[in-house]
Design an enzyme around this catalytic site. Structure first.
Site, PDB file in Angstrom:
ATOM      1  N   VAL A  73      -8.683   4.898   1.187  1.00 44.62           N
ATOM      2  CA  VAL A  73     -10.125   4.980   1.443  1.00 44.62           C
ATOM      3  C   VAL A  73     -10.666   3.642   1.963  1.00 44.62           C
ATOM      4  O   VAL A  73     -11.439   3.596   2.928  1.00 44.62           O
ATOM      5  CB  VAL A  73     -10.878   5.419   0.162  1.00 44.62           C
ATOM      6  CG1 VAL A  73     -12.374   5.510   0.426  1.00 44.62           C
ATOM      7  CG2 VAL A  73     -10.342   6.748  -0.343  1.00 44.62           C
TER       8      VAL A  73
ATOM      9  N   GLY B 289      -1.977  11.521   1.100  1.00 43.32           N
ATOM     10  CA  GLY B 289      -3.027  10.659   0.543  1.00 43.32           C
ATOM     11  C   GLY B 289      -4.109  11.419  -0.198  1.00 43.32           C
ATOM     12  O   GLY B 289      -5.191  10.900  -0.445  1.00 43.32           O
TER      13      GLY B 289
ATOM     14  N   LYS C 161     -15.587  15.238 -11.621  1.00 40.40           N
ATOM     15  CA  LYS C 161     -16.574  15.550 -10.577  1.00 40.40           C
ATOM     16  C   LYS C 161     -17.614  16.530 -11.096  1.00 40.40           C
ATOM     17  O   LYS C 161     -18.812  16.396 -10.803  1.00 40.40           O
ATOM     18  CB  LYS C 161     -15.848  16.113  -9.353  1.00 40.40           C
ATOM     19  CG  LYS C 161     -14.920  15.082  -8.705  1.00 40.40           C
ATOM     20  CD  LYS C 161     -13.967  15.721  -7.730  1.00 40.40           C
ATOM     21  CE  LYS C 161     -13.042  14.695  -7.100  1.00 40.40           C
ATOM     22  NZ  LYS C 161     -11.893  15.306  -6.403  1.00 40.40           N
TER      23      LYS C 161
HETATM   24  N1  HSE Z   1      -7.208  13.544  -5.759  1.00 38.80           N
HETATM   25  C1  HSE Z   1      -8.497  13.946  -5.311  1.00 38.80           C
HETATM   26  C2  HSE Z   1      -8.394  15.335  -4.752  1.00 38.80           C
HETATM   27  C3  HSE Z   1      -8.980  12.976  -4.281  1.00 38.80           C
HETATM   28  O1  HSE Z   1      -7.273  15.800  -4.504  1.00 38.80           O
HETATM   29  O2  HSE Z   1      -9.411  15.990  -4.563  1.00 38.80           O
HETATM   30  C4  HSE Z   1     -10.420  13.106  -3.937  1.00 38.80           C
HETATM   31  O3  HSE Z   1     -11.244  12.922  -5.036  1.00 38.80           O
END
Ligand code: HSE
Length: 361
Positions: free
Chosen positions: A16, A190, A208
């Site tokens: 990022v 990634g 989240k």
């Molecule tokens: N590891 C997280 C995902 C990255 O796969 O959504 C983004 O928050």
């Protein structure tokens, strides 16, 4: 609004961080025009100074200790891209706020665990703590809840919040590949966390979800209240049966205001094949918000990866450059309420149960 350049210090140059440096350099003119001022990276910090990241850091101050960024004179905004709920990331953010610097972070674990306190400190210090990139990558859902839907009472918010899990479930269904093979692909692309168990065990989704809950319902961020199940128990057979029954299996985060409190849960769900969310595939995320005046609205986009996450980080930086500093969680942080927790045992719903039976003839 000041016309002088906004000076940025970036802590963390992984996927990022490198994306943010690239975006700000490649789109410098566009960003400057839209912000009304230049945005310049003046300092960076990361573990390996000599690593080739495909970015040009000429003229940028290198700090061996990320904490230096928090008190540096030539930094107005600290961009925290280190990650982790505690440790150096938390210390950096707290010190930056105490020093009167704005903070932009993609760190969902930090906000899920300490969001209320950090928001209170930032608002008291009259600085921003912004985290669009922490939820659903490139999908501007924080902005949607804080701005576009701000006139609504939200009754429910749910969605696919983890790109890695959605990628794994989609690839397993479409290609028949094994779980481990697809997880490795997600890591190589990634998408996955440094510790991928956070992805597959549902913890990342819960981080989240707890942030969205606070934004939607004006409650303190309460990660511990989330019931969490992941996807590691799902076999290709379940995916096949779900298909036969007319469903897709998705890892959902669901938050709902009930008559007695707020229910927050993360678990695999069987969603009808004809529902829009069933068609969110690969690394894509989607969030559905239900508001009393707007009705149902859905937001979709890439939830992980360099470009989408950098796009969200830069959106927050541009807001700061424009002096657009809103309440962190929609209402003033000091007004956030402790909500009553509705436990999963109170949840009434449909369940899918698979029995393996041995037949003796
Ligand atoms: N590891 C997280 C995902 C990255 O796969 O959504 C983004 O928050």
């Amino acid at each position: 609004m000041s016309n002088s350049p906004l000076k940025i210090g970036v802590a963390g140059l992984g996927t990022v961080g490198a994306g943010v440096v690239k975006l700000l350099s490649q789109q410098a003119n566009l960003v400057s025009l839209r912000s009304g001022r230049d945005i310049v990276i003046t300092a960076v910090s990361a573990r390996e100074p000599n690593k080739d990241r495909g970015i040009d850091l000429t003229g940028i101050n290198w700090c061996h200790n990320p904490l230096e960024l928090a008190t540096k004179k030539n930094v107005d905004v600290v961009v925290e891209l280190i990650g982790g709920e505690d440790g150096i990331a938390k210390e950096l953010v707290e010190t930056a706020i105490a020093d009167g610097k704005h903070v932009v972070t993609a760190n969902k674990a930090l906000i899920a665990h300490h969001g209320t306190q950090l928001a209170r400190s930032a608002e008291a210090a009259n600085v921003a703590i912004a985290f669009e990139a922490a939820v659903a990558g490139g999908v501007p859902i924080v902005k949607a809840l804080r701005e576009g839907l701000v006139g609504n009472k939200v009754s429910r918010i749910f969605g696919i919040l983890n790109g890695t899990c959605n990628y794994i479930l989609s690839e397993m269904r479409q290609t028949g590949k094994e779980f481990d093979v697809v997880l490795k692909e997600a890591q190589d692309l990634g998408y996955a966390e440094a510790n991928p168990t956070f992805d597959i065990d549902g913890v990342d989704t819960a981080h989240k979800l707890s942030i969205l809950t606070s934004l939607a319902f004006g409650s303190e961020v309460n990660f511990k209240a989330v019931h969490i199940e992941g996807i590691s128990q799902i076999s290709p057979l379940d995916i096949e049966f779900a298909d036969d029954l007319g469903y897709r299996i998705k890892l959902l985060g669901i938050s709902r205001q009930t008559g007695t409190g707020i229910e927050q849960r993360v678990h695999p769900c069987m969603v009808p094949i004809d529902s829009p969310i069933a068609h969110i595939e690969g690394v894509f995320n989607a969030v559905v918000a239900e508001g009393d005046f707007v009705g149902t609205s859905m937001y979709e986009g890439r939830g992980a990866g360099e470009g989408p996450t950098a796009s969200a980080v830069v959106a927050d930086i541009i807001d700061i450059a424009r002096d657009r500093i809103l309440n962190t969680f929609t209402i003033p942080a000091k007004e956030l309420q402790k909500s009553k927790i509705v436990p999963i045992s109170d949840h009434i719903g449909s369940y899918y149960v698979r029995f393996m039976m041995l037949l003796y003839l």
